[in-house]
Design a protein around this motif. Sequence first.
Motif, PDB file in Angstrom:
ATOM      1  N   PRO A   1      35.812 -33.617  -1.306  1.00 15.90           N
ATOM      2  CA  PRO A   1      37.281 -33.466  -1.362  1.00 15.90           C
ATOM      3  C   PRO A   1      37.707 -32.059  -1.760  1.00 15.90           C
ATOM      4  O   PRO A   1      38.285 -31.836  -2.835  1.00 15.90           O
ATOM      5  CB  PRO A   1      37.681 -34.496  -2.428  1.00 15.90           C
ATOM      6  N   TRP A   2      37.460 -31.087  -0.876  1.00 20.09           N
ATOM      7  CA  TRP A   2      37.722 -29.697  -1.209  1.00 20.09           C
ATOM      8  C   TRP A   2      39.201 -29.406  -1.403  1.00 20.09           C
ATOM      9  O   TRP A   2      39.568 -28.395  -2.016  1.00 20.09           O
ATOM     10  CB  TRP A   2      37.144 -28.786  -0.130  1.00 20.09           C
ATOM     11  N   HIS A   3      40.074 -30.255  -0.885  1.00 20.02           N
ATOM     12  CA  HIS A   3      41.519 -30.035  -1.042  1.00 20.02           C
ATOM     13  C   HIS A   3      42.068 -30.683  -2.304  1.00 20.02           C
ATOM     14  O   HIS A   3      43.269 -30.618  -2.557  1.00 20.02           O
ATOM     15  CB  HIS A   3      42.266 -30.571   0.185  1.00 20.02           C
ATOM     16  N   ASP A   4      41.209 -31.283  -3.097  1.00 21.86           N
ATOM     17  CA  ASP A   4      41.644 -31.998  -4.302  1.00 21.86           C
ATOM     18  C   ASP A   4      40.853 -31.472  -5.501  1.00 21.86           C
ATOM     19  O   ASP A   4      39.761 -31.962  -5.804  1.00 21.86           O
ATOM     20  CB  ASP A   4      41.420 -33.503  -4.129  1.00 21.86           C
ATOM     21  N   PRO A   5      41.375 -30.458  -6.218  1.00 26.96           N
ATOM     22  CA  PRO A   5      40.644 -29.870  -7.344  1.00 26.96           C
ATOM     23  C   PRO A   5      40.241 -30.883  -8.408  1.00 26.96           C
ATOM     24  O   PRO A   5      39.152 -30.795  -8.978  1.00 26.96           O
ATOM     25  CB  PRO A   5      41.621 -28.831  -7.900  1.00 26.96           C
ATOM     26  N   ALA A   6      41.102 -31.846  -8.682  1.00 29.15           N
ATOM     27  CA  ALA A   6      40.783 -32.837  -9.716  1.00 29.15           C
ATOM     28  C   ALA A   6      39.596 -33.690  -9.291  1.00 29.15           C
ATOM     29  O   ALA A   6      38.704 -33.993 -10.094  1.00 29.15           O
ATOM     30  CB  ALA A   6      41.996 -33.717  -9.998  1.00 29.15           C
TER      31      ALA A   6
ATOM     32  N   VAL B   1      41.114 -14.894  -2.598  1.00 27.98           N
ATOM     33  CA  VAL B   1      41.331 -16.262  -3.079  1.00 27.98           C
ATOM     34  C   VAL B   1      40.624 -17.285  -2.186  1.00 27.98           C
ATOM     35  O   VAL B   1      41.160 -18.339  -1.882  1.00 27.98           O
ATOM     36  CB  VAL B   1      42.840 -16.577  -3.196  1.00 27.98           C
ATOM     37  N   LEU B   2      39.402 -16.966  -1.805  1.00 27.38           N
ATOM     38  CA  LEU B   2      38.593 -17.882  -0.999  1.00 27.38           C
ATOM     39  C   LEU B   2      37.680 -18.668  -1.942  1.00 27.38           C
ATOM     40  O   LEU B   2      36.739 -18.126  -2.512  1.00 27.38           O
ATOM     41  CB  LEU B   2      37.765 -17.094   0.014  1.00 27.38           C
ATOM     42  N   TYR B   3      37.987 -19.953  -2.123  1.00 28.92           N
ATOM     43  CA  TYR B   3      37.304 -20.748  -3.139  1.00 28.92           C
ATOM     44  C   TYR B   3      36.462 -21.893  -2.592  1.00 28.92           C
ATOM     45  O   TYR B   3      35.632 -22.435  -3.331  1.00 28.92           O
ATOM     46  CB  TYR B   3      38.339 -21.350  -4.103  1.00 28.92           C
ATOM     47  N   THR B   4      36.660 -22.295  -1.351  1.00 29.40           N
ATOM     48  CA  THR B   4      35.984 -23.490  -0.856  1.00 29.40           C
ATOM     49  C   THR B   4      35.485 -23.301   0.570  1.00 29.40           C
ATOM     50  O   THR B   4      35.994 -22.447   1.308  1.00 29.40           O
ATOM     51  CB  THR B   4      36.930 -24.711  -0.867  1.00 29.40           C
ATOM     52  N   PRO B   5      34.516 -24.117   0.992  1.00 34.02           N
ATOM     53  CA  PRO B   5      34.073 -24.040   2.384  1.00 34.02           C
ATOM     54  C   PRO B   5      35.160 -24.450   3.362  1.00 34.02           C
ATOM     55  O   PRO B   5      35.180 -23.973   4.505  1.00 34.02           O
ATOM     56  CB  PRO B   5      32.878 -24.995   2.419  1.00 34.02           C
ATOM     57  N   ALA B   6      36.072 -25.321   2.937  1.00 34.28           N
ATOM     58  CA  ALA B   6      37.181 -25.695   3.818  1.00 34.28           C
ATOM     59  C   ALA B   6      38.061 -24.479   4.092  1.00 34.28           C
ATOM     60  O   ALA B   6      38.489 -24.251   5.244  1.00 34.28           O
ATOM     61  CB  ALA B   6      37.995 -26.815   3.173  1.00 34.28           C
ATOM     62  N   GLN B   7      38.348 -23.692   3.065  1.00 35.25           N
ATOM     63  CA  GLN B   7      39.129 -22.476   3.271  1.00 35.25           C
ATOM     64  C   GLN B   7      38.374 -21.465   4.124  1.00 35.25           C
ATOM     65  O   GLN B   7      38.972 -20.771   4.955  1.00 35.25           O
ATOM     66  CB  GLN B   7      39.490 -21.861   1.919  1.00 35.25           C
ATOM     67  N   ALA B   8      37.065 -21.373   3.921  1.00 37.39           N
ATOM     68  CA  ALA B   8      36.266 -20.448   4.723  1.00 37.39           C
ATOM     69  C   ALA B   8      36.278 -20.852   6.195  1.00 37.39           C
ATOM     70  O   ALA B   8      36.324 -19.996   7.081  1.00 37.39           O
ATOM     71  CB  ALA B   8      34.833 -20.404   4.197  1.00 37.39           C
ATOM     72  N   ALA B   9      36.237 -22.148   6.475  1.00 34.85           N
ATOM     73  CA  ALA B   9      36.274 -22.618   7.855  1.00 34.85           C
ATOM     74  C   ALA B   9      37.608 -22.265   8.503  1.00 34.85           C
ATOM     75  O   ALA B   9      37.663 -21.862   9.682  1.00 34.85           O
ATOM     76  CB  ALA B   9      36.034 -24.128   7.904  1.00 34.85           C
ATOM     77  N   VAL B  10      38.695 -22.396   7.753  1.00 34.75           N
ATOM     78  CA  VAL B  10      40.009 -21.989   8.264  1.00 34.75           C
ATOM     79  C   VAL B  10      40.013 -20.494   8.552  1.00 34.75           C
ATOM     80  O   VAL B  10      40.499 -20.047   9.605  1.00 34.75           O
ATOM     81  CB  VAL B  10      41.119 -22.349   7.249  1.00 34.75           C
ATOM     82  N   ALA B  11      39.479 -19.694   7.637  1.00 31.34           N
ATOM     83  CA  ALA B  11      39.447 -18.245   7.821  1.00 31.34           C
ATOM     84  C   ALA B  11      38.653 -17.861   9.062  1.00 31.34           C
ATOM     85  O   ALA B  11      39.067 -16.970   9.825  1.00 31.34           O
ATOM     86  CB  ALA B  11      38.845 -17.579   6.586  1.00 31.34           C
TER      87      ALA B  11
ATOM     88  N   ALA C   1      31.883 -22.770  -9.007  1.00 29.71           N
ATOM     89  CA  ALA C   1      30.680 -22.078  -8.553  1.00 29.71           C
ATOM     90  C   ALA C   1      30.189 -22.630  -7.222  1.00 29.71           C
ATOM     91  O   ALA C   1      29.829 -21.877  -6.309  1.00 29.71           O
ATOM     92  CB  ALA C   1      29.580 -22.183  -9.604  1.00 29.71           C
ATOM     93  N   GLU C   2      30.170 -23.952  -7.093  1.00 27.31           N
ATOM     94  CA  GLU C   2      29.685 -24.553  -5.855  1.00 27.31           C
ATOM     95  C   GLU C   2      30.636 -24.274  -4.699  1.00 27.31           C
ATOM     96  O   GLU C   2      30.199 -24.067  -3.560  1.00 27.31           O
ATOM     97  CB  GLU C   2      29.485 -26.052  -6.035  1.00 27.31           C
ATOM     98  N   GLY C   3      31.931 -24.257  -4.975  1.00 25.34           N
ATOM     99  CA  GLY C   3      32.882 -23.906  -3.927  1.00 25.34           C
ATOM    100  C   GLY C   3      32.631 -22.513  -3.386  1.00 25.34           C
ATOM    101  O   GLY C   3      32.665 -22.283  -2.164  1.00 25.34           O
ATOM    102  N   LYS C   4      32.358 -21.558  -4.273  1.00 28.68           N
ATOM    103  CA  LYS C   4      32.065 -20.192  -3.840  1.00 28.68           C
ATOM    104  C   LYS C   4      30.762 -20.134  -3.045  1.00 28.68           C
ATOM    105  O   LYS C   4      30.674 -19.453  -2.012  1.00 28.68           O
ATOM    106  CB  LYS C   4      31.979 -19.267  -5.057  1.00 28.68           C
ATOM    107  N   ARG C   5      29.726 -20.835  -3.511  1.00 33.13           N
ATOM    108  CA  ARG C   5      28.449 -20.822  -2.785  1.00 33.13           C
ATOM    109  C   ARG C   5      28.619 -21.368  -1.381  1.00 33.13           C
ATOM    110  O   ARG C   5      28.109 -20.809  -0.402  1.00 33.13           O
ATOM    111  CB  ARG C   5      27.397 -21.625  -3.562  1.00 33.13           C
TER     112      ARG C   5
END
Length: 312
Positions: free
Chosen positions: A133-138, A71-81, A151-155
């Motif tokens: 705003p990676w923490h705000d899907p809307a 469930v890794l969807y964004t660069p912000a999540q990747a940075a946390v990981a 797609a861009e979040g995954k890239r």
Amino acid sequence: MDNVCVIGGSRYFGLHLVTLLQRSGARVTVVNRGSAPPPPGTEHLVADRSDEASLTAALGGRTFDAVVDQVLYTPAQAAVARRVFAGRTPRYVMTSTMEVYDPATSPLVPAATGPVDEDAVDPAGWPVDPALPWHDPAALARHFGEPAAYAEGKRQAEAVLAHDAPFSWASVRSAHVLGGGAQDFTGRLAHYVERIAAGRPVAVHPAARPTSFVHHREIAAFLARTAAGDATGPLNACSDGALTAVELSALVAERLGTSARLRSPEGGDASPFSFDRDYAMDNGRAAALGFRFSRTADWLPGAIDEAAAGVR
């Protein structure tokens, strides 16, 4: 591998992944937000993977031979990981998507003229914008549009892992996953089965182009194999044999003992898997690493049967 952490892993092919890891003899720790229980026999940690403090606290002093991040969807999540799992694991595998190759989601993605290999989108050279705003899907949907935000979040998530990661990493770029009947919460194959069985038309592009698919159990097996291996960077995961939406409709109709009615999409309402551009992947790198995917034609009839049973 003796000790594996799966982030997510409580639904669809994530369940198969956890079961495969357990059958291989691994101890499996599942991290999720607690909305769904993991398979029996796992250690369950409840945490918001986007919240660094929450994830760190839940993990405590645990270390792992490998981590598979479903469930890794964004660069912000990747940075946390990167920060949280540095020193905790030598191996990190993220589940990515073939949507990284869709030129409709970014002007930086080249248009394909056939099945694409992993070099078509190089995470090492992909720009990352942490200010979005990676923490705000809307807000992301408004900025990129849908499905470009996904797609861009995954890239960009892949790109964060590619830049001096503190562990060996790989991203598994999955084709469209089919099979599982009621387990398939996407309902995309069921869309075809329902409409064709009822004699309703399926909306496909007049010159529909091929796309790639993979069986839900096979993508789980490939993720487990990748976690245990040492290949790095992106890896395409797809069955042999791309299909157009027209061909898929014909196969569904044949299995149901009827014929398919087709119509041109109006106002962008094309059925799932109908594309007006080449959108298929090359799995040659996986084959060179010793993993042979099955043929789509071998498992699709069974997947159609499962979908049909689920819609009756």
